[in-house]
Design a protein around this motif. Sequence first.
Motif, short mmCIF file in Angstrom:
data_model
loop_
_atom_site.label_atom_id
_atom_site.label_comp_id
_atom_site.label_asym_id
_atom_site.label_seq_id
_atom_site.Cartn_x
_atom_site.Cartn_y
_atom_site.Cartn_z
N PRO A 52 7.57 -13.00 6.34
CA PRO A 52 7.37 -12.44 7.69
C PRO A 52 8.62 -11.80 8.29
N ASP A 53 9.81 -12.20 7.85
CA ASP A 53 11.03 -11.63 8.42
C ASP A 53 11.37 -10.26 7.86
N VAL A 54 10.57 -9.77 6.91
CA VAL A 54 10.73 -8.40 6.42
C VAL A 54 10.06 -7.46 7.41
N GLU A 55 10.85 -6.59 8.03
CA GLU A 55 10.31 -5.60 8.96
C GLU A 55 9.86 -4.39 8.16
N VAL A 56 8.56 -4.23 8.01
CA VAL A 56 8.01 -3.14 7.21
C VAL A 56 8.01 -1.86 8.03
N VAL A 57 8.82 -0.90 7.61
CA VAL A 57 8.85 0.41 8.25
C VAL A 57 7.74 1.29 7.70
N GLY A 58 7.49 1.17 6.40
CA GLY A 58 6.42 1.93 5.77
C GLY A 58 6.09 1.33 4.42
N PHE A 59 4.83 1.44 4.03
CA PHE A 59 4.40 0.94 2.72
C PHE A 59 3.31 1.86 2.20
N ASP A 60 3.42 2.20 0.90
CA ASP A 60 2.44 3.10 0.32
C ASP A 60 2.13 2.70 -1.12
N VAL A 61 0.87 2.80 -1.48
CA VAL A 61 0.44 2.74 -2.87
C VAL A 61 0.26 4.21 -3.28
N VAL A 62 1.22 4.74 -4.01
CA VAL A 62 1.38 6.18 -4.17
C VAL A 62 0.32 6.75 -5.11
N ALA A 63 -0.55 7.60 -4.58
CA ALA A 63 -1.61 8.21 -5.39
C ALA A 63 -1.12 9.43 -6.15
N GLN A 64 -0.21 10.19 -5.56
CA GLN A 64 0.33 11.41 -6.18
C GLN A 64 1.84 11.45 -5.98
N PRO A 65 2.57 11.85 -6.98
CA PRO A 65 2.13 12.31 -8.30
C PRO A 65 1.73 11.14 -9.19
N GLU A 66 0.92 11.43 -10.20
CA GLU A 66 0.56 10.42 -11.18
C GLU A 66 1.61 10.41 -12.29
N VAL A 67 2.34 9.31 -12.40
CA VAL A 67 3.44 9.23 -13.36
C VAL A 67 3.22 8.11 -14.38
N SER A 68 2.05 7.47 -14.31
CA SER A 68 1.72 6.34 -15.17
C SER A 68 0.22 6.09 -15.02
N ASP A 69 -0.29 5.09 -15.74
CA ASP A 69 -1.65 4.66 -15.44
C ASP A 69 -1.66 3.67 -14.29
N HIS A 70 -0.50 3.34 -13.77
CA HIS A 70 -0.34 2.53 -12.56
C HIS A 70 0.22 3.41 -11.44
N ARG A 71 -0.13 3.09 -10.21
CA ARG A 71 0.48 3.74 -9.06
C ARG A 71 1.78 3.02 -8.70
N ALA A 72 2.72 3.79 -8.18
CA ALA A 72 3.94 3.19 -7.67
C ALA A 72 3.67 2.52 -6.32
N LEU A 73 4.36 1.42 -6.08
CA LEU A 73 4.36 0.77 -4.77
C LEU A 73 5.70 1.06 -4.12
N LEU A 74 5.67 1.54 -2.87
CA LEU A 74 6.88 2.00 -2.22
C LEU A 74 6.99 1.34 -0.85
N LEU A 75 8.05 0.56 -0.67
CA LEU A 75 8.25 -0.19 0.57
C LEU A 75 9.55 0.25 1.24
N ASP A 76 9.46 0.64 2.51
CA ASP A 76 10.62 0.87 3.36
C ASP A 76 10.70 -0.29 4.34
N LEU A 77 11.85 -0.92 4.44
CA LEU A 77 11.98 -2.11 5.26
C LEU A 77 13.32 -2.14 5.97
N ARG A 78 13.36 -3.00 6.97
CA ARG A 78 14.63 -3.33 7.63
C ARG A 78 14.82 -4.83 7.56
#
Length: 269
Positions: free
Chosen positions: A243-269
Amino acid sequence: MALRILSLNVWGGKLHAPLIPYLVEANADVLCLQEVVRSPETTSDWLLYRDRDVELPQRANLFDEIRAALPDHDGYFCPTSRGELHDGNRMVHAEFGLATFVRKSLPVISQALTFVHGEFSPDGWGEHPRARNAHCLRIFDYEGGSSITIAQMHGLRAENGKGDTPERQAQADALVQLIGRVWPGNERLVVCGDFNLLPDSDTFTILGNLGLADLVTGRGHTDTRTSYYGKPGRFADYMLATPDVEVVGFDVVAQPEVSDHRALLLDLR
């Protein structure tokens, strides 16, 4: 200071052409990567993995290529096994496992590595379900004057699906023990990776005892796979935070496709 964490199963670099530029453009401070290959025995670009009816191109020295593309990062390669891949008509040894890249301005002040299933296999890929490991590190942010603990895991793959098993229970317990060796318990914690699990797995209850909550399902995402994955069951990858992670942004990246998995991208403070 905002911190960016990227988690991605890179699929052995099969989609190498878009993968490397994406990893650069994502500009993550910490990259937690699964299914990374390294083969110092060859200068060939591509090798071929064969297992029964499966054939999968592997980028021969993917770890070194990513490291060269990210000169401002320190790279840590954590293999689970060394087996043989096809280099044309000959066989060469290659290592397979996790890689973690950390921006050099963020010193690693503690880290630990362990197997959460099985043990290191130096003479082949091993029997199914194959060995899996996890890497946990603690980094310090000079600008923010604080530290954060980050762990990644590649969960075991079972031929009978992604449901709970005693092996997966043991895997979750091993991951918690690993985190406990690094995380002091009173700072931000992020755990991520290709867990090879369904969202209702007991693993999330076990990790919840550390205060961790999943951002993928918690924010309504229903798919962590790309169009290159044709099977049902679209969950595999997760990113959890305390809970102490301040999530600025979070995305399950649909594009570009660089694998058979999507990238998970977290911006935090």
